[in-house]
Design a protein around this motif. Structure first.
Motif, PDB file in Angstrom:
ATOM      1  N   VAL A 184      28.111  48.012  40.219  1.00  0.00           N
ATOM      2  CA  VAL A 184      28.252  47.935  38.765  1.00  0.00           C
ATOM      3  C   VAL A 184      29.441  48.778  38.298  1.00  0.00           C
ATOM      4  CG1 VAL A 184      27.101  48.346  36.560  1.00  0.00           C
ATOM      5  CG2 VAL A 184      25.792  47.467  38.496  1.00  0.00           C
ATOM      6  N   LEU A 185      29.668  49.926  38.929  1.00  0.00           N
ATOM      7  CA  LEU A 185      30.843  50.733  38.593  1.00  0.00           C
ATOM      8  C   LEU A 185      32.125  49.951  38.880  1.00  0.00           C
ATOM      9  CD1 LEU A 185      29.664  54.180  40.006  1.00  0.00           C
ATOM     10  CD2 LEU A 185      30.070  53.641  37.597  1.00  0.00           C
ATOM     11  N   GLU A 186      32.171  49.246  39.989  1.00  0.00           N
ATOM     12  CA  GLU A 186      33.339  48.410  40.309  1.00  0.00           C
ATOM     13  C   GLU A 186      33.526  47.331  39.252  1.00  0.00           C
ATOM     14  OE1 GLU A 186      32.540  46.947  44.199  1.00  0.00           O
ATOM     15  OE2 GLU A 186      33.304  48.733  45.216  1.00  0.00           O
ATOM     16  N   GLU A 187      32.420  46.716  38.822  1.00  0.00           N
ATOM     17  CA  GLU A 187      32.508  45.662  37.810  1.00  0.00           C
ATOM     18  C   GLU A 187      33.073  46.214  36.501  1.00  0.00           C
ATOM     19  OE1 GLU A 187      28.715  42.946  39.335  1.00  0.00           O
ATOM     20  OE2 GLU A 187      28.482  44.350  37.655  1.00  0.00           O
ATOM     21  N   GLU A 188      32.564  47.365  36.076  1.00  0.00           N
ATOM     22  CA  GLU A 188      33.053  47.948  34.819  1.00  0.00           C
ATOM     23  C   GLU A 188      34.518  48.347  34.938  1.00  0.00           C
ATOM     24  OE1 GLU A 188      31.798  48.050  31.918  1.00  0.00           O
ATOM     25  OE2 GLU A 188      29.641  47.823  32.153  1.00  0.00           O
ATOM     26  N   LEU A 189      34.901  48.962  36.040  1.00  0.00           N
ATOM     27  CA  LEU A 189      36.302  49.349  36.224  1.00  0.00           C
ATOM     28  C   LEU A 189      37.218  48.133  36.228  1.00  0.00           C
ATOM     29  CD1 LEU A 189      35.875  52.108  38.955  1.00  0.00           C
ATOM     30  CD2 LEU A 189      36.754  52.464  36.637  1.00  0.00           C
ATOM     31  N   SER A 190      36.804  47.073  36.885  1.00  0.00           N
ATOM     32  CA  SER A 190      37.631  45.860  36.925  1.00  0.00           C
ATOM     33  C   SER A 190      37.761  45.253  35.533  1.00  0.00           C
ATOM     34  CB  SER A 190      37.016  44.843  37.894  1.00  0.00           C
ATOM     35  OG  SER A 190      37.012  45.344  39.216  1.00  0.00           O
ATOM     36  N   GLY A 191      36.659  45.252  34.782  1.00  0.00           N
ATOM     37  CA  GLY A 191      36.716  44.724  33.421  1.00  0.00           C
ATOM     38  C   GLY A 191      37.605  45.556  32.517  1.00  0.00           C
ATOM     39  N   LEU A 192      37.503  46.884  32.621  1.00  0.00           N
ATOM     40  CA  LEU A 192      38.339  47.763  31.808  1.00  0.00           C
ATOM     41  C   LEU A 192      39.807  47.635  32.183  1.00  0.00           C
ATOM     42  CD1 LEU A 192      35.995  50.892  31.834  1.00  0.00           C
ATOM     43  CD2 LEU A 192      36.437  49.376  29.887  1.00  0.00           C
ATOM     44  N   CYS A 193      40.074  47.463  33.472  1.00  0.00           N
ATOM     45  CA  CYS A 193      41.450  47.252  33.922  1.00  0.00           C
ATOM     46  C   CYS A 193      41.992  45.944  33.354  1.00  0.00           C
ATOM     47  CB  CYS A 193      41.493  47.251  35.448  1.00  0.00           C
ATOM     48  SG  CYS A 193      43.159  47.167  36.150  1.00  0.00           S
TER      49      CYS A 193
END
Length: 325
Positions: free
Chosen positions: A121-130
């Motif tokens: 989920v952290l990867e998903e949020e970081l990718s979305g924010l990027c």
């Protein structure tokens, strides 16, 4: 260390170590007597621009109307807003919040905590924010929940703050990291920041501390090899509740006498703004301090009024900076 730290930290200590050296979660000494060492340096993703004024963003959770009102109040006065994440008041997901804040006209720096999200989920949020082009993500381990805050909900802590910073850098987003000069072991906090820099941090945001302490910390940081820009926090409070919020957190330090002087003034709002403006000017004069974080609740008179206080403070800081660069 993963097995003995209650927050499963590998790259400790966190910023919540109590004044007597105890863990913030259990009544035992912190298991990290010295900062854990990061092995291979991770290339940081540089910030597009370092903000002179980074303002804490506080709004009613799940309220688009209040979010928009606060954002529009702050937008003209600051370079970016720092959106926190709290263990006792959840809000919209970070990627959604960031999108709404961008639409309201501010540059959001989003906080991601490891408490409530596993690595995926952290990867998903970081990718979305990027993908949204968010300037930076403040990578924190996160506070553990108090025993009476959502006791029915599990805590994750798959990662800790430095490892989250490395993940953010690998995804392509600038990683901001916190550091707490006032938290034990104080004499090793600069070395701790150097390890976060090795993990891929692009910028640091310091917890509240006295000007003298921040000055000493920055000297130690230079000696430890810290080269990333540092943003120092300015405590803004105008009444008893907003001062109590700041005074009650581990790893933060306010001078009780200075707090009392503000609150005893006939106009504590003006006194709080003026005191914070003087503190900001002093902090910006410290070598290595690139900007200030207007931090704290500011007022208990509602989110909109608190935003007006922060905007007024930001305006004074910028005006003084322009007259005395």
């Amino acid at each position: 260390m993963t097995g003995s730290c209650p927050k499963h930290m590998v790259m400790g200590p966190c910023g919540g170590v109590r004044a007597d050296g105890r863990c913030e979660v259990v009544p035992e000494p912190c298991v990290f007597p010295a900062p854990a060492q990061w092995a291979e340096p991770v290339p940081a993703v540089p910030l597009r621009a370092v903000p002179l004024i980074l303002t804490d963003f506080s709004s009613e959770p799940y309220s688009v109307r209040m979010l928009t009102t606060v954002a529009r109040t702050l937008a003209p006065s600051c370079d970016a807003v720092l959106v926190g994440e709290h263990q006792d008041r959840p809000d919209f997901p970070p990627t959604l919040l960031a999108s709404m804040l961008q639409g309201a006209g501010v540059r959001p720096w989003m906080t991601l905590a490891c408490r409530d999200r596993n690595r995926i989920v952290l990867e998903e949020e970081l990718s979305g924010l990027c993908h949204l082009g968010v300037d930076a993500v403040l990578c924190v381990t996160g506070d553990a929940r108090a025993y009476d805050v959502r006791p029915d909900v599990t805590q994750v802590f798959d990662l800790d703050g430095p490892r989250l910073a490395a993940l953010a850098a690998s995804i392509g987003i600038s990683a901001a990291v916190p550091e707490a000069p006032a938290a034990p072991p104080r004499h090793l906090r600069a070395a701790r920041l150097a390890q976060k820099q090795r993990a891929g941090a692009a910028v640091a945001v310091l917890n509240h501390d006295t000007v003298a302490s921040v000055t000493a910390f920055m000297s130690d940081a230079v000696r430890a090899g810290v080269t990333i820009p540092v943003i120092a926090s300015v405590a803004v409070f105008t009444d008893e509740p907003s001062a109590a919020v700041l005074s009650g957190l581990p790893g933060l330090e306010l001078e009780p006498a200075a707090v009392r002087r503000v609150l005893d003034e006939p106009d504590p709002v003006e006194a709080g703004i003026a005191t914070a403006a003087r503190e900001a000017r002093a902090l910006l004069g410290i070598p290595g301090v690139a900007g200030v974080n207007i931090s704290g609740a500011a007022s208990a008179r509602g989110y909109e009024f608190a935003a007006q206080v922060k905007a007024e403070l930001a305006g004074r800081i910028r005006e003084e900076r322009e007259h005395d660069p």
